[in-house]
Motif scaffolding. Structure first.
Motif, PDB file in Angstrom:
ATOM      1  N   LYS A   4     -14.068   0.808  12.239  1.00 36.45           N
ATOM      2  CA  LYS A   4     -12.939  -0.032  11.702  1.00 36.45           C
ATOM      3  C   LYS A   4     -13.117  -0.954  10.089  1.00 36.45           C
ATOM      4  O   LYS A   4     -13.710  -1.524   9.743  1.00 36.45           O
ATOM      5  CB  LYS A   4     -13.107  -1.125  13.074  1.00 36.45           C
ATOM      6  CG  LYS A   4     -11.542  -2.037  13.370  1.00 36.45           C
ATOM      7  CD  LYS A   4     -11.938  -3.161  14.241  1.00 36.45           C
ATOM      8  CE  LYS A   4     -10.585  -3.491  14.880  1.00 36.45           C
ATOM      9  NZ  LYS A   4     -10.759  -4.102  15.987  1.00 36.45           N
ATOM     10  N   ILE A   5     -11.490  -0.707   9.855  1.00 36.18           N
ATOM     11  CA  ILE A   5     -11.888  -1.227   8.403  1.00 36.18           C
ATOM     12  C   ILE A   5     -10.320  -2.741   9.407  1.00 36.18           C
ATOM     13  O   ILE A   5      -9.617  -2.354   9.743  1.00 36.18           O
ATOM     14  CB  ILE A   5     -10.335  -0.499   7.474  1.00 36.18           C
ATOM     15  CG1 ILE A   5     -11.226   0.945   6.838  1.00 36.18           C
ATOM     16  CG2 ILE A   5     -10.457  -1.009   6.113  1.00 36.18           C
ATOM     17  CD1 ILE A   5     -13.148   0.641   6.443  1.00 36.18           C
ATOM     18  N   LYS A   6     -10.655  -3.452   8.678  1.00 33.10           N
ATOM     19  CA  LYS A   6      -9.770  -5.068   9.299  1.00 33.10           C
ATOM     20  C   LYS A   6      -9.037  -5.461   8.073  1.00 33.10           C
ATOM     21  O   LYS A   6      -9.174  -5.270   6.681  1.00 33.10           O
ATOM     22  CB  LYS A   6     -11.411  -5.604   9.404  1.00 33.10           C
ATOM     23  CG  LYS A   6     -11.999  -5.114  10.925  1.00 33.10           C
ATOM     24  CD  LYS A   6     -12.621  -6.792  11.299  1.00 33.10           C
ATOM     25  CE  LYS A   6     -13.898  -6.316  12.866  1.00 33.10           C
ATOM     26  NZ  LYS A   6     -14.430  -7.379  12.782  1.00 33.10           N
ATOM     27  N   LYS A   7      -8.129  -6.251   8.210  1.00 33.40           N
ATOM     28  CA  LYS A   7      -7.302  -6.253   7.641  1.00 33.40           C
ATOM     29  C   LYS A   7      -7.315  -7.719   7.535  1.00 33.40           C
ATOM     30  O   LYS A   7      -8.287  -8.190   8.003  1.00 33.40           O
ATOM     31  CB  LYS A   7      -5.580  -6.483   8.541  1.00 33.40           C
ATOM     32  CG  LYS A   7      -5.658  -7.800  10.025  1.00 33.40           C
ATOM     33  CD  LYS A   7      -3.943  -7.838  10.651  1.00 33.40           C
ATOM     34  CE  LYS A   7      -4.854  -8.488  11.758  1.00 33.40           C
ATOM     35  NZ  LYS A   7      -2.879  -8.456  11.641  1.00 33.40           N
ATOM     36  N   ASN A   8      -7.119  -7.805   6.259  1.00 33.14           N
ATOM     37  CA  ASN A   8      -6.471 -10.059   5.258  1.00 33.14           C
ATOM     38  C   ASN A   8      -7.587  -9.763   4.998  1.00 33.14           C
ATOM     39  O   ASN A   8      -9.275 -10.731   5.125  1.00 33.14           O
ATOM     40  CB  ASN A   8      -6.630 -10.923   6.462  1.00 33.14           C
ATOM     41  CG  ASN A   8      -4.817 -10.410   6.753  1.00 33.14           C
ATOM     42  OD1 ASN A   8      -4.449 -10.123   5.898  1.00 33.14           O
ATOM     43  ND2 ASN A   8      -4.523 -11.076   8.117  1.00 33.14           N
ATOM     44  N   LEU A   9      -8.960  -8.678   5.054  1.00 33.87           N
ATOM     45  CA  LEU A   9     -10.809  -9.245   4.033  1.00 33.87           C
ATOM     46  C   LEU A   9     -10.260  -9.178   3.085  1.00 33.87           C
ATOM     47  O   LEU A   9     -11.780  -9.092   1.910  1.00 33.87           O
ATOM     48  CB  LEU A   9     -11.447  -7.897   4.442  1.00 33.87           C
ATOM     49  CG  LEU A   9     -11.642  -8.623   7.056  1.00 33.87           C
ATOM     50  CD1 LEU A   9     -12.876  -7.766   6.988  1.00 33.87           C
ATOM     51  CD2 LEU A   9     -12.835  -9.464   6.907  1.00 33.87           C
ATOM     52  N   GLY A  10      -9.509  -8.581   2.388  1.00 37.33           N
ATOM     53  CA  GLY A  10      -9.288  -8.781   0.879  1.00 37.33           C
ATOM     54  C   GLY A  10      -9.980  -7.073   0.283  1.00 37.33           C
ATOM     55  O   GLY A  10     -10.382  -7.076  -0.847  1.00 37.33           O
ATOM     56  N   ILE A  11      -9.253  -6.179   0.919  1.00 42.51           N
ATOM     57  CA  ILE A  11      -9.852  -4.562   0.982  1.00 42.51           C
ATOM     58  C   ILE A  11      -8.402  -4.242   0.238  1.00 42.51           C
ATOM     59  O   ILE A  11      -7.572  -4.432   1.285  1.00 42.51           O
ATOM     60  CB  ILE A  11     -10.256  -3.916   2.091  1.00 42.51           C
ATOM     61  CG1 ILE A  11     -11.285  -4.717   2.922  1.00 42.51           C
ATOM     62  CG2 ILE A  11     -10.552  -2.803   1.917  1.00 42.51           C
ATOM     63  CD1 ILE A  11     -12.309  -3.779   3.957  1.00 42.51           C
ATOM     64  N   TYR A  12      -8.337  -3.001  -0.832  1.00 41.10           N
ATOM     65  CA  TYR A  12      -7.225  -2.188  -1.273  1.00 41.10           C
ATOM     66  C   TYR A  12      -8.036  -1.185  -0.543  1.00 41.10           C
ATOM     67  O   TYR A  12      -8.800  -0.773  -0.868  1.00 41.10           O
ATOM     68  CB  TYR A  12      -6.888  -2.706  -2.916  1.00 41.10           C
ATOM     69  CG  TYR A  12      -6.674  -3.856  -2.802  1.00 41.10           C
ATOM     70  CD1 TYR A  12      -4.767  -4.178  -3.433  1.00 41.10           C
ATOM     71  CD2 TYR A  12      -6.876  -5.536  -2.815  1.00 41.10           C
ATOM     72  CE1 TYR A  12      -4.436  -5.313  -3.079  1.00 41.10           C
ATOM     73  CE2 TYR A  12      -6.275  -6.622  -3.130  1.00 41.10           C
ATOM     74  CZ  TYR A  12      -4.951  -6.578  -3.773  1.00 41.10           C
ATOM     75  OH  TYR A  12      -4.716  -7.819  -3.437  1.00 41.10           O
ATOM     76  N   MET A  13      -6.391   0.135  -0.757  1.00 41.84           N
ATOM     77  CA  MET A  13      -7.291   0.674  -0.286  1.00 41.84           C
ATOM     78  C   MET A  13      -5.971   1.713  -1.207  1.00 41.84           C
ATOM     79  O   MET A  13      -5.239   1.688  -1.473  1.00 41.84           O
ATOM     80  CB  MET A  13      -6.766   1.051   0.867  1.00 41.84           C
ATOM     81  CG  MET A  13      -6.627   2.575   1.736  1.00 41.84           C
ATOM     82  SD  MET A  13      -6.730   3.315   3.213  1.00 41.84           S
ATOM     83  CE  MET A  13      -4.690   2.193   3.718  1.00 41.84           C
ATOM     84  N   GLU A  14      -6.840   2.611  -1.289  1.00 40.63           N
ATOM     85  CA  GLU A  14      -5.987   4.110  -2.582  1.00 40.63           C
ATOM     86  C   GLU A  14      -6.108   5.537  -1.313  1.00 40.63           C
ATOM     87  O   GLU A  14      -7.016   5.728  -0.678  1.00 40.63           O
ATOM     88  CB  GLU A  14      -6.079   4.583  -3.794  1.00 40.63           C
ATOM     89  CG  GLU A  14      -5.472   5.280  -4.595  1.00 40.63           C
ATOM     90  CD  GLU A  14      -6.432   5.490  -5.739  1.00 40.63           C
ATOM     91  OE1 GLU A  14      -6.120   6.708  -6.697  1.00 40.63           O
ATOM     92  OE2 GLU A  14      -7.424   4.982  -6.272  1.00 40.63           O
TER      93      GLU A  14
END
Length: 121
Positions: A4-14
Motif C-alpha cells: 500500500k503506497i500512501k498519499k502525502n508521504l512525499g513520494i513521487y512516482m514515474e
C-alpha cells in the motif's frame, strides 16, 4: 501480498502512463500486488537528474534520492505493432517510486516490507 503506497508521504512516482521524464507526487493511496512484480531494484541517484512535473516545469532530483523500480510481469504489458516490419514490441508496465533524501523513513519501511518476502542467499 500487496504494497500500500500512501498519499502525502512525499513520494513521487514515474510510470509508463506518463510522458518520459515526468514525475508526479503520490496524491492518493494505491495498492501494488507483489505477485505481479517480475523484477525489482533499489538504487540511489548519485548525480543530479532533471525531471518535469505534469505542467512541464523542470525540477531537479537531488543527489541521494532513493528509488524503488518495479517492473511488472508480462500480464501487464502493451503490444505495439510496427507497420513496416510486422514486429511486435512488448512494453511491460513499470513503476518507479522516488524518495528524496529528507524522506528516508517511508523508503526504509517499504523496502523492509519487501525484503521480508525475499530469500537472501
Amino acid at each position: 501480498m500487496f504494497l500500500k503506497i500512501k498519499k502525502n508521504l512525499g513520494i513521487y512516482m514515474e510510470h509508463n502512463g506518463l510522458e518520459k521524464q515526468r514525475l508526479v507526487p503520490v496524491t492518493s493511496n494505491f495498492l501494488l500486488n507483489l505477485d505481479h512484480i517480475s523484477e525489482l531494484s533499489f538504487y540511489t541517484i548519485k548525480e543530479l537528474k532533471i525531471r518535469y512535473d505534469l505542467e512541464g516545469h523542470e525540477f531537479e532530483l537531488p543527489i541521494n534520492t532513493r528509488v524503488i523500480h518495479m517492473q511488472m510481469s508480462y500480464l501487464y504489458a502493451s503490444h505495439k505493432d510496427h507497420v513496416k516490419s510486422n514486429d511486435q514490441v512488448v512494453e511491460r508496465q513499470y513503476y518507479k517510486l522516488y524518495f528524496f533524501p529528507e524522506n528516508v523513513e517511508p523508503y526504509e519501511e517499504l523496502r523492509g516490507a519487501i525484503e521480508e518476502k525475499v530469500a537472501n542467499l
